[in-house]
Write an enzyme that holds these catalytic residues in place. Structure first.
Site, PDB file in Angstrom:
ATOM      1  CG  HIS A 107     -28.642  22.073  -2.090  1.00 16.42           C
ATOM      2  ND1 HIS A 107     -29.097  21.381  -3.682  1.00 16.42           N
ATOM      3  CD2 HIS A 107     -29.113  23.831  -2.623  1.00 16.42           C
ATOM      4  CE1 HIS A 107     -29.316  22.109  -4.472  1.00 16.42           C
ATOM      5  NE2 HIS A 107     -29.143  23.196  -3.786  1.00 16.42           N
ATOM      6  CD  GLU A 130      -7.374   1.805  -8.121  1.00 13.68           C
ATOM      7  OE1 GLU A 130      -8.339   2.429  -8.323  1.00 13.68           O
ATOM      8  OE2 GLU A 130      -5.829   1.438  -8.113  1.00 13.68           O
ATOM      9  CE1 TYR A 142     -10.741  -1.915  -6.517  1.00 15.31           C
ATOM     10  CE2 TYR A 142     -10.649  -4.278  -6.574  1.00 15.31           C
ATOM     11  CZ  TYR A 142     -10.839  -2.581  -5.483  1.00 15.31           C
ATOM     12  OH  TYR A 142     -11.914  -2.794  -4.443  1.00 15.31           O
ATOM     13  CE  LYS A 185      -5.060   3.871  -6.009  1.00 13.26           C
ATOM     14  NZ  LYS A 185      -5.841   2.675  -5.530  1.00 13.26           N
ATOM     15  CB  CYS A 222      -0.948  -0.008   1.439  1.00  7.84           C
ATOM     16  SG  CYS A 222      -1.821   1.327   1.267  1.00  7.84           S
ATOM     17  CD  GLU A 236     -28.096  17.964  -2.845  1.00  6.04           C
ATOM     18  OE1 GLU A 236     -29.226  18.654  -1.977  1.00  6.04           O
ATOM     19  OE2 GLU A 236     -27.785  19.000  -3.350  1.00  6.04           O
ATOM     20  CB  CYS A 242      -3.402   2.790  -1.359  1.00  3.74           C
ATOM     21  SG  CYS A 242      -2.890   1.355  -0.614  1.00  3.74           S
TER      22      CYS A 242
HETATM   23  P1  FAD Z   1       1.213  -6.071   2.126  1.00  8.12           P
HETATM   24  O1  FAD Z   1       1.571  -4.989   2.743  1.00  8.12           O
HETATM   25  O2  FAD Z   1       1.694  -6.639   0.219  1.00  8.12           O
HETATM   26  O3  FAD Z   1       3.032  -6.635   2.844  1.00  8.12           O
HETATM   27  C1  FAD Z   1       3.357  -7.719   2.560  1.00  8.12           C
HETATM   28  C2  FAD Z   1       4.997  -7.901   3.166  1.00  8.12           C
HETATM   29  O4  FAD Z   1       5.741  -8.740   3.187  1.00  8.12           O
HETATM   30  C3  FAD Z   1       5.832  -6.345   1.896  1.00  8.12           C
HETATM   31  O5  FAD Z   1       6.337  -5.750   2.550  1.00  8.12           O
HETATM   32  C4  FAD Z   1       6.907  -8.015   1.768  1.00  8.12           C
HETATM   33  O6  FAD Z   1       8.050  -7.418   1.339  1.00  8.12           O
HETATM   34  C5  FAD Z   1       7.244  -8.871   2.855  1.00  8.12           C
HETATM   35  N1  FAD Z   1       7.330  -9.917   2.880  1.00  8.12           N
HETATM   36  C6  FAD Z   1       7.107 -10.972   2.092  1.00  8.12           C
HETATM   37  N2  FAD Z   1       7.541 -12.634   2.132  1.00  8.12           N
HETATM   38  C7  FAD Z   1       8.013 -11.735   2.745  1.00  8.12           C
HETATM   39  C8  FAD Z   1       9.316 -12.913   4.278  1.00  8.12           C
HETATM   40  N3  FAD Z   1       9.154 -14.432   3.794  1.00  8.12           N
HETATM   41  N4  FAD Z   1       9.641 -12.711   5.417  1.00  8.12           N
HETATM   42  C9  FAD Z   1       9.450 -11.291   5.039  1.00  8.12           C
HETATM   43  N5  FAD Z   1       9.007 -10.479   4.252  1.00  8.12           N
HETATM   44  C10 FAD Z   1       8.347 -10.420   3.272  1.00  8.12           C
HETATM   45  N6  FAD Z   1      -5.836  -1.023  -0.981  1.00  8.12           N
HETATM   46  C11 FAD Z   1      -6.846  -0.069  -0.351  1.00  8.12           C
HETATM   47  O7  FAD Z   1      -7.465  -0.427   0.138  1.00  8.12           O
HETATM   48  N7  FAD Z   1      -6.949   0.865  -1.501  1.00  8.12           N
HETATM   49  C12 FAD Z   1      -6.428   1.396  -2.730  1.00  8.12           C
HETATM   50  O8  FAD Z   1      -6.505   2.104  -2.646  1.00  8.12           O
HETATM   51  C13 FAD Z   1      -5.065   0.274  -2.931  1.00  8.12           C
HETATM   52  N8  FAD Z   1      -4.754   0.115  -3.813  1.00  8.12           N
HETATM   53  C14 FAD Z   1      -3.833  -0.400  -4.465  1.00  8.12           C
HETATM   54  C15 FAD Z   1      -3.246  -0.139  -5.807  1.00  8.12           C
HETATM   55  C16 FAD Z   1      -2.111  -0.946  -6.041  1.00  8.12           C
HETATM   56  C17 FAD Z   1      -1.071  -0.769  -7.177  1.00  8.12           C
HETATM   57  C18 FAD Z   1      -1.747  -2.211  -5.254  1.00  8.12           C
HETATM   58  C19 FAD Z   1      -1.127  -3.777  -6.135  1.00  8.12           C
HETATM   59  C20 FAD Z   1      -2.446  -2.413  -4.121  1.00  8.12           C
HETATM   60  C21 FAD Z   1      -3.852  -1.737  -3.752  1.00  8.12           C
HETATM   61  N9  FAD Z   1      -4.108  -2.123  -2.521  1.00  8.12           N
HETATM   62  C22 FAD Z   1      -5.701  -1.647  -1.852  1.00  8.12           C
HETATM   63  C23 FAD Z   1      -4.489  -3.330  -2.603  1.00  8.12           C
HETATM   64  C24 FAD Z   1      -3.489  -3.293  -0.694  1.00  8.12           C
HETATM   65  O9  FAD Z   1      -2.606  -2.351  -1.006  1.00  8.12           O
HETATM   66  C25 FAD Z   1      -3.527  -4.646  -0.299  1.00  8.12           C
HETATM   67  O10 FAD Z   1      -4.598  -4.905  -0.064  1.00  8.12           O
HETATM   68  C26 FAD Z   1      -1.927  -4.484   1.100  1.00  8.12           C
HETATM   69  O11 FAD Z   1      -1.434  -3.255   0.883  1.00  8.12           O
HETATM   70  C27 FAD Z   1      -2.114  -5.859   1.869  1.00  8.12           C
HETATM   71  O12 FAD Z   1      -1.392  -5.544   2.851  1.00  8.12           O
HETATM   72  P2  FAD Z   1      -0.758  -6.940   3.477  1.00  8.12           P
HETATM   73  O13 FAD Z   1      -0.131  -6.609   4.757  1.00  8.12           O
HETATM   74  O14 FAD Z   1      -1.723  -8.323   3.546  1.00  8.12           O
HETATM   75  O15 FAD Z   1       0.252  -7.342   2.463  1.00  8.12           O
HETATM   76  P1  NDP Z   2      -7.415  -8.771  -9.841  1.00  5.67           P
HETATM   77  O1  NDP Z   2      -6.971 -10.109 -10.052  1.00  5.67           O
HETATM   78  O2  NDP Z   2      -8.433  -7.966  -9.249  1.00  5.67           O
HETATM   79  O3  NDP Z   2      -7.577  -7.988 -11.758  1.00  5.67           O
HETATM   80  C1  NDP Z   2      -6.449  -8.967 -12.863  1.00  5.67           C
HETATM   81  C2  NDP Z   2      -7.159  -8.638 -13.849  1.00  5.67           C
HETATM   82  O4  NDP Z   2      -6.155  -9.274 -15.102  1.00  5.67           O
HETATM   83  C3  NDP Z   2      -8.784  -8.898 -15.042  1.00  5.67           C
HETATM   84  O5  NDP Z   2      -9.018  -7.725 -15.758  1.00  5.67           O
HETATM   85  C4  NDP Z   2      -8.538 -10.837 -15.293  1.00  5.67           C
HETATM   86  O6  NDP Z   2      -8.979 -10.427 -16.447  1.00  5.67           O
HETATM   87  C5  NDP Z   2      -6.880  -9.675 -16.273  1.00  5.67           C
HETATM   88  N1  NDP Z   2      -5.860 -11.468 -16.208  1.00  5.67           N
HETATM   89  C6  NDP Z   2      -5.710 -12.221 -15.505  1.00  5.67           C
HETATM   90  N2  NDP Z   2      -5.325 -13.151 -16.269  1.00  5.67           N
HETATM   91  C7  NDP Z   2      -5.036 -12.341 -17.863  1.00  5.67           C
HETATM   92  C8  NDP Z   2      -4.007 -12.477 -18.968  1.00  5.67           C
HETATM   93  N3  NDP Z   2      -3.409 -13.504 -18.640  1.00  5.67           N
HETATM   94  N4  NDP Z   2      -3.945 -12.286 -20.142  1.00  5.67           N
HETATM   95  C9  NDP Z   2      -4.942 -10.957 -19.962  1.00  5.67           C
HETATM   96  N5  NDP Z   2      -5.453 -10.364 -19.194  1.00  5.67           N
HETATM   97  C10 NDP Z   2      -5.582 -11.330 -18.196  1.00  5.67           C
HETATM   98  O7  NDP Z   2      -6.152  -8.038  -9.950  1.00  5.67           O
HETATM   99  P2  NDP Z   2      -5.451  -6.571  -9.774  1.00  5.67           P
HETATM  100  O8  NDP Z   2      -3.771  -6.620 -10.222  1.00  5.67           O
HETATM  101  O9  NDP Z   2      -6.233  -5.974 -10.612  1.00  5.67           O
HETATM  102  O10 NDP Z   2      -6.136  -6.409  -8.195  1.00  5.67           O
HETATM  103  C11 NDP Z   2      -5.724  -7.055  -7.998  1.00  5.67           C
HETATM  104  C12 NDP Z   2      -5.916  -6.552  -5.560  1.00  5.67           C
HETATM  105  O11 NDP Z   2      -5.692  -5.386  -5.560  1.00  5.67           O
HETATM  106  C13 NDP Z   2      -7.551  -6.244  -6.069  1.00  5.67           C
HETATM  107  O12 NDP Z   2      -8.815  -6.976  -5.841  1.00  5.67           O
HETATM  108  C14 NDP Z   2      -7.327  -5.008  -4.956  1.00  5.67           C
HETATM  109  O13 NDP Z   2      -8.632  -5.789  -3.644  1.00  5.67           O
HETATM  110  C15 NDP Z   2      -6.501  -4.479  -5.106  1.00  5.67           C
HETATM  111  N6  NDP Z   2      -6.123  -2.701  -5.735  1.00  5.67           N
HETATM  112  C16 NDP Z   2      -6.881  -2.356  -4.834  1.00  5.67           C
HETATM  113  C17 NDP Z   2      -7.231  -1.058  -5.039  1.00  5.67           C
HETATM  114  C18 NDP Z   2      -8.169  -0.482  -4.193  1.00  5.67           C
HETATM  115  O14 NDP Z   2      -8.750  -0.348  -3.168  1.00  5.67           O
HETATM  116  N7  NDP Z   2      -8.768   1.306  -5.414  1.00  5.67           N
HETATM  117  C19 NDP Z   2      -6.878  -0.263  -5.992  1.00  5.67           C
HETATM  118  C20 NDP Z   2      -6.043  -1.886  -6.815  1.00  5.67           C
HETATM  119  C21 NDP Z   2      -5.744  -3.032  -6.562  1.00  5.67           C
HETATM  120  P3  NDP Z   2     -10.614 -11.512 -16.072  1.00  5.67           P
HETATM  121  O15 NDP Z   2     -10.847 -11.594 -15.498  1.00  5.67           O
HETATM  122  O16 NDP Z   2     -11.023 -12.147 -17.578  1.00  5.67           O
HETATM  123  O17 NDP Z   2      -9.804 -12.736 -15.816  1.00  5.67           O
END
Ligand code: FAD
Ligand code: NDP
Length: 531
Positions: A506, A241, A237, A103, A95, A511, A100
């Site tokens: 408003h 985004e 997502y 992004k 995140c 609203e 997050c």
């Molecule tokens: P993470 O935050 O992924 O943390 C896991 C940590 O463990 C990492 O630092 C990793 O390096 C470490 N790790 C892994 N393996 C090991 C190991 N063996 N030993 C030591 N350390 C290790 N969520 C939202 O709510 N709002 C958003 O707007 C949003 N935007 C997102 C945008 C993007 C591009 C992405 C990819 C995700 C987004 N998410 C968003 C999702 C959110 O980031 C994740 O749901 C959240 O970070 C999950 O938290 P976590 O604690 O499960 O894991």
């Molecule tokens: P998702 O698993 O949600 O989506 C993957 C996308 O990639 C789908 O559209 C899928 O299509 C497509 N796809 C999968 N495999 C292939 C392939 N081989 N070729 C082409 N397209 C493919 O993953 P995201 O990475 O977008 O998000 C992961 C999670 O992170 C989300 O579920 C969300 O919870 C979290 N997140 C939250 C955000 C927020 O809160 N604003 C922002 C970003 C991430 P198909 O539907 O056909 O399988």
């Protein structure tokens, strides 16, 4: 969005049976507190730490800090394996570093570009087509992230949580091993272990050049120079985004989708999201799958894909190809098979009970690494805190994964809570639900003559006297801010009758939710006009 199913729902009956044998299974939703069953070796007090958390992201940090606040001896391990392109970052997880935070800041940067275009309508003498400087934005965003990395380290220190910057993997069910950067082996023993290792972006395995030439969201936010003409593959997502803000910076941006956008979300809303993007400059290659990536001498990428609509191969040239095709849980390097933590056979995520317990009694898992949970920061944080309270604070409160609100930060934001129309219909039948809806025009769009064709609200209710609200969907500016408050109402069981009695603020877009009166069933035009 479809409400997340409890983790066990997806597991096969066979693995469920063996899992029950492995530890004292509680039915999802059971309120019984979680009592550790320690092995002789792992008797509480026999280990160095009360709690070891593996993974210093949203969930892991929250759990570790909460446990330390109960006076427990806590350690946390966090280690970032660099992306295949060599991108790496500091403490805080996805995140903070590659999710997050960067992004939302880049989304904000893109919205500001739109605001510049609006500004001259309101009398500001500014050039609407001012160029965007990637490097300047990226440096500012990255500096903010570094300050958050530092803040997390300070917070751990303040609570006496021991931080190990090592990649952990199990030696036995109470012992985790890792190596420091200098190669020194570190062994940590703990009574309780929480797995919070999150996930990393997936690369397709069947596309030539995918890993060699493509980047992912792990790289995008740390690029030193603009990605230029970009192809984003995927339609969920992350893809939408990122494509949204890249388009906002004026970059030639294309999304390649193989099927539907935003799977799992209300599809009427999802299509409005992509319609808006399409009419504001993002290109879409629909029903296409990637074949190969090749690099020209000038560093540009030649991309070949199959267009299923016309049934032939097509090619294009891009500066950057970004994979946004889902994420892989970080369960592969933990040596889980050694200790008997059970994974979902398909997703490879960890199977957990309602109390976040894995198949090994004193090992728990939270956040993105767990099967059937939403992959969102606030759910990981809350699950981590509640787990620490159950382990050390005499609490029995379980995490409630129902009605979790979320927002997709696309150029026109989409916020929702509860059930999609499709899911409500599946559960209650078409006759069992009432859908109120409206197309509206945000006031700020009027003076600027902005197109508001996709500004739309939909409330899905149970049909009957009070009409309990099952789902609320909002497409428009500041959707996250709008939906957050309504999420509280829906969590408390709000009904359509109560919503009708709620006086709006408003003039706002929010609203319009309180004013919804046109049902889909009526067939009346859903466009609201006037003040
Ligand atoms: P993470 O935050 O992924 O943390 C896991 C940590 O463990 C990492 O630092 C990793 O390096 C470490 N790790 C892994 N393996 C090991 C190991 N063996 N030993 C030591 N350390 C290790 N969520 C939202 O709510 N709002 C958003 O707007 C949003 N935007 C997102 C945008 C993007 C591009 C992405 C990819 C995700 C987004 N998410 C968003 C999702 C959110 O980031 C994740 O749901 C959240 O970070 C999950 O938290 P976590 O604690 O499960 O894991
Ligand atoms: P998702 O698993 O949600 O989506 C993957 C996308 O990639 C789908 O559209 C899928 O299509 C497509 N796809 C999968 N495999 C292939 C392939 N081989 N070729 C082409 N397209 C493919 O993953 P995201 O990475 O977008 O998000 C992961 C999670 O992170 C989300 O579920 C969300 O919870 C979290 N997140 C939250 C955000 C927020 O809160 N604003 C922002 C970003 C991430 P198909 O539907 O056909 O399988």
């Amino acid at each position: 969005m479809v409400a997340p199913a409890v983790a066990l729902a997806a597991a096969s009956a066979a693995s469920r049976r063996s899992w029950r044998r492995l530890f004292r299974w509680r039915a999802p939703g059971s309120r019984a507190p979680c009592r550790p069953v320690c092995t002789a070796r792992g008797l509480p007090g026999g280990n160095e730490y009360d709690l070891l958390v593996i993974g210093g992201g949203s969930g892991g940090l929250a759990c570790a800090k909460e446990a330390a606040d109960f006076g427990k001896k806590v350690a946390i391990m966090d280690y970032v394996v660099p992306s295949p392109r060599g991108t790496s970052w500091g403490l805080g997880g996805t995140c903070v570093n590659v999710g997050c935070i960067p992004k939302k800041l880049m989304h904000q940067a893109a919205l500001l570009g739109g605001a510049l275009e609006d500004a001259h309508h309101y009398g500001w003498d500014v050039a609407p087509s001012a160029p965007h400087n990637w490097q300047q934005m990226a440096t500012a965003v990255q500096n903010h992230i570094k300050s958050l990395n530092w803040g997390h380290r300070v917070q751990l220190q303040e609570r006496n949580v021991k931080y190990f910057n090592i990649h952990g993997s199990f030696v036995d069910d109470h012992t985790v091993r890792g190596f420091t950067k200098a190669g020194k082996e570190t062994l940590v023993t703990a009574d309780h272990i929480v797995l919070a290792t999150g996930g990393r972006p997936r690369y397709p395995e069947d596309v030539e050049g995918a890993k060699e030439y493509g980047i992912t969201s792990d790289d995008l936010f740390w690029l030193k120079k603009s990605p230029g003409k970009t192809l984003v593959v995927g339609a969920s997502y992350v893809s939408l985004e990122c494509a949204g803000f890249l388009t906002g910076f004026g970059l030639d941006t294309t999304v390649m989708m193989r099927s539907i956008p935003l799977r799992g979300f209300d599809q009427q809303m999802a299509l409005l999201v992509t319609d808006y993007m399409e009419s504001h400059g993002t290109k879409f290659l629909k029903y296409c799958t990637m074949r190969k990536l090749e690099k020209f001498e000038d560093q540009r990428l030649q991309v070949t894909w199959h267009n299923h609509e016309v049934g032939r191969e097509e090619t294009g040239v891009f500066d950057t190809v970004m994979w946004a095709v889902g994420r892989v849980p970080e369960t592969r390097h933990l040596n889980l098979e050694k200790v008997g933590v059970t994974l979902h056979p398909d997703s490879q995520k960890i199977l957990v009970s309602a109390s976040e317990a894995t198949s090994v009694a004193h090992i728990y898992a939270i956040g993105d690494i767990t099967e059937g949970r939403p992959e969102l920061t606030p759910t990981a944080i809350m699950a981590g805190k509640l787990l620490a309270r159950r382990l050390f604070g005499h609490s029995a409160e379980l995490m409630d994964y129902d009605n979790v609100a979320t927002t997709v930060f696309t150029p026109l934001e989409y916020g929702c809570v509860g059930l999609s129309e499709e899911e409500a219909e599946r559960r209650y039948g078409q006759e069992g639900i009432e859908v109120y809806h409206a197309y509206y025009k945000p006031l700020e769009f009027t003076v600027t003559e902005r197109d508001s064709s996709q500004c739309y609200i939909k409330m899905v209710c149970l049909r009957g006297e009070d009409q309990r609200i099952l789902g609320l969907h909002f497409l428009g500016p500041n959707a996250g801010e709008v939906i957050q408050g309504f999420a509280l109402g829906i969590k408390c069981g709000a009904t359509y009758s109560q919503m009708k009695k709620t006086v709006g603020i408003h003039p706002t877009s929010a609203e319009e939710v309180t004013k919804l009166w046109i049902t889909k069933r009526s067939g009346l035009p859903a466009t609201v006009t006037g003040c």
